[in-house]
Design an enzyme around this catalytic site. Structure first.
Site, short mmCIF file in Angstrom:
data_model
loop_
_atom_site.label_atom_id
_atom_site.label_comp_id
_atom_site.label_asym_id
_atom_site.label_seq_id
_atom_site.Cartn_x
_atom_site.Cartn_y
_atom_site.Cartn_z
N HIS A 8 0.83 -1.25 -0.06
CA HIS A 8 0.06 0.06 0.08
C HIS A 8 0.80 1.23 -0.04
O HIS A 8 2.05 1.13 0.41
CB HIS A 8 -0.85 -0.05 1.40
CG HIS A 8 -1.81 -1.06 1.09
ND1 HIS A 8 -2.69 -1.63 2.38
CD2 HIS A 8 -2.76 -1.34 -0.03
CE1 HIS A 8 -3.56 -2.39 1.59
NE2 HIS A 8 -3.57 -2.10 0.51
N LYS A 12 5.17 1.65 1.00
CA LYS A 12 5.96 1.23 -0.26
C LYS A 12 7.35 1.62 0.02
O LYS A 12 8.45 0.64 -0.43
CB LYS A 12 5.61 2.33 -1.38
CG LYS A 12 4.27 1.77 -2.07
CD LYS A 12 4.31 2.44 -3.57
CE LYS A 12 2.76 2.07 -3.98
NZ LYS A 12 2.05 0.81 -4.02
N GLY A 35 1.25 -2.42 -10.11
CA GLY A 35 2.03 -1.28 -10.83
C GLY A 35 2.91 -0.51 -9.97
O GLY A 35 4.28 -0.79 -10.43
N THR A 37 4.33 -0.43 -7.23
CA THR A 37 5.34 -1.21 -6.35
C THR A 37 6.26 -1.64 -7.29
O THR A 37 7.61 -1.85 -6.67
CB THR A 37 4.42 -2.28 -5.53
OG1 THR A 37 3.67 -1.48 -4.65
CG2 THR A 37 5.46 -3.01 -4.49
N SER A 54 -2.36 -1.50 -11.01
CA SER A 54 -2.18 -1.04 -9.45
C SER A 54 -3.34 -1.73 -8.89
O SER A 54 -4.24 -2.24 -9.37
CB SER A 54 -2.18 0.35 -9.54
OG SER A 54 -3.47 0.89 -9.65
N GLY A 55 -3.26 -2.06 -7.56
CA GLY A 55 -4.18 -2.60 -6.62
C GLY A 55 -5.62 -2.17 -7.06
O GLY A 55 -6.55 -2.86 -7.40
N ASP A 60 -4.51 -6.66 -7.58
CA ASP A 60 -4.84 -7.71 -6.70
C ASP A 60 -5.37 -8.75 -7.14
O ASP A 60 -5.24 -10.02 -6.77
CB ASP A 60 -5.55 -7.18 -5.42
CG ASP A 60 -4.78 -5.87 -4.55
OD1 ASP A 60 -3.39 -5.91 -4.67
OD2 ASP A 60 -5.60 -5.10 -4.11
N ASP A 80 -1.32 -1.43 4.72
CA ASP A 80 -1.60 -0.45 5.65
C ASP A 80 -2.69 -0.54 6.70
O ASP A 80 -3.91 0.05 5.94
CB ASP A 80 -1.71 0.86 5.12
CG ASP A 80 -1.57 2.19 5.75
OD1 ASP A 80 -1.79 2.22 6.99
OD2 ASP A 80 -1.87 3.16 5.37
N HIS A 87 -10.42 -0.43 -2.16
CA HIS A 87 -10.47 -1.84 -2.75
C HIS A 87 -10.42 -2.94 -1.78
O HIS A 87 -9.95 -3.92 -1.82
CB HIS A 87 -9.43 -2.01 -4.00
CG HIS A 87 -8.11 -1.99 -3.67
ND1 HIS A 87 -7.58 -0.62 -3.01
CD2 HIS A 87 -7.03 -2.82 -3.63
CE1 HIS A 87 -6.52 -0.93 -2.90
NE2 HIS A 87 -6.09 -2.14 -3.24
N ASP A 90 -11.19 -6.61 -2.65
CA ASP A 90 -10.23 -7.16 -3.33
C ASP A 90 -9.11 -7.66 -2.34
O ASP A 90 -8.40 -8.86 -2.54
CB ASP A 90 -9.62 -6.65 -4.53
CG ASP A 90 -10.54 -5.89 -5.47
OD1 ASP A 90 -11.54 -6.46 -5.77
OD2 ASP A 90 -10.27 -4.71 -5.99
N ARG A 96 -7.89 -14.44 1.51
CA ARG A 96 -8.69 -15.53 1.49
C ARG A 96 -8.12 -16.74 0.55
O ARG A 96 -7.96 -17.95 0.75
CB ARG A 96 -9.94 -15.38 1.31
CG ARG A 96 -11.03 -16.29 1.39
CD ARG A 96 -12.55 -16.22 1.16
NE ARG A 96 -12.54 -15.83 -0.13
CZ ARG A 96 -12.93 -14.53 -0.54
NH1 ARG A 96 -13.10 -13.52 0.39
NH2 ARG A 96 -13.30 -14.23 -1.62
#
Length: 136
Positions: A8, A12, A35, A37, A54-55, A60, A80, A87, A90, A96
Site C-alpha cells: 500500500h 512502499k 503497478g 510497487t 495497480s491494486g 490484486d 496499511d 478496494h 479485493d 482468502r
C-alpha cells in the site's frame, strides 16, 4: 519460485527497503508486483519484475487469479491496516485465496523476513512438488 510483492502507498518505502536488503534472494526468483510497487522495486534494485495493474485497478485480482491457478508460490503484501482502502474487498479476497490454496503470505516486515529466509534455506521446496504434479 514465483513471488508477488504488493505494498500500500504508506508501506512502499518499507517494501523498497525489504527488496534492497533481500535483493540477493529475490533475484533468484520470478518477481511479480502491482503497478507502482513494481516500478519502485525495479528502480531501487535493478531486479526484473513483471508488473500488473495497480491494486485499485485490478492488480490484486490479477495476482489472485494466479493464486487460484496455483501459479504463485508466495505473497508479500505490506498492508496499511490504519488507512481505509477503496478496494478492501479485493484485498480480503486475495488473503482468502492464499489461505484456500496454502500460499505463504506475509502482511508485515517481520513475517516477510521469516518467509524470505525460509525460501533461501529451501523450506518452500514443497511448492516445487506441487508444480511437478501439475506438469509445470
Amino acid at each position: 519460485m514465483k513471488l508477488a510483492l504488493i505494498a500500500h502507498d504508506k508501506k512502499k518505502n518499507d517494501m523498497i527497503q525489504f527488496a534492497r536488503a533481500y535483493q540477493h534472494i529475490l533475484g533468484k526468483h520470478e518477481l511479480y508486483a502491482t503497478g507502482t510497487t513494481g516500478i519502485k522495486i525495479m528502480e531501487a534494485t535493478g531486479l526484473e519484475v513483471y508488473r500488473f495493474q495497480s491494486g485499485p485497478l485490478g492488480g490484486d485480482q490479477e495476482i489472485g487469479a494466479l493464486i487460484a491457478q496455483n501459479k504463485m508460490d508466495m505473497v508479500i503484501f505490506f498492508r496499511d491496516p490504519l488507512t481505509a482502502q477503496p478496494h478492501e474487498p479485493d484485498i480480503s479476497a486475495l488473503i482468502r485465496l492464499c489461505d484456500v490454496y496454502a500460499i505463504p503470505l506475509a502482511t508485515n516486515m517481520g513475517t516477510a523476513e521469516v518467509l524470505i529466509h525460509g525460501l533461501d534455506r529451501g523450506a518452500l521446496q514443497w511448492r516445487s512438488i506441487i508444480h511437478e504434479k501439475q506438469g509445470e
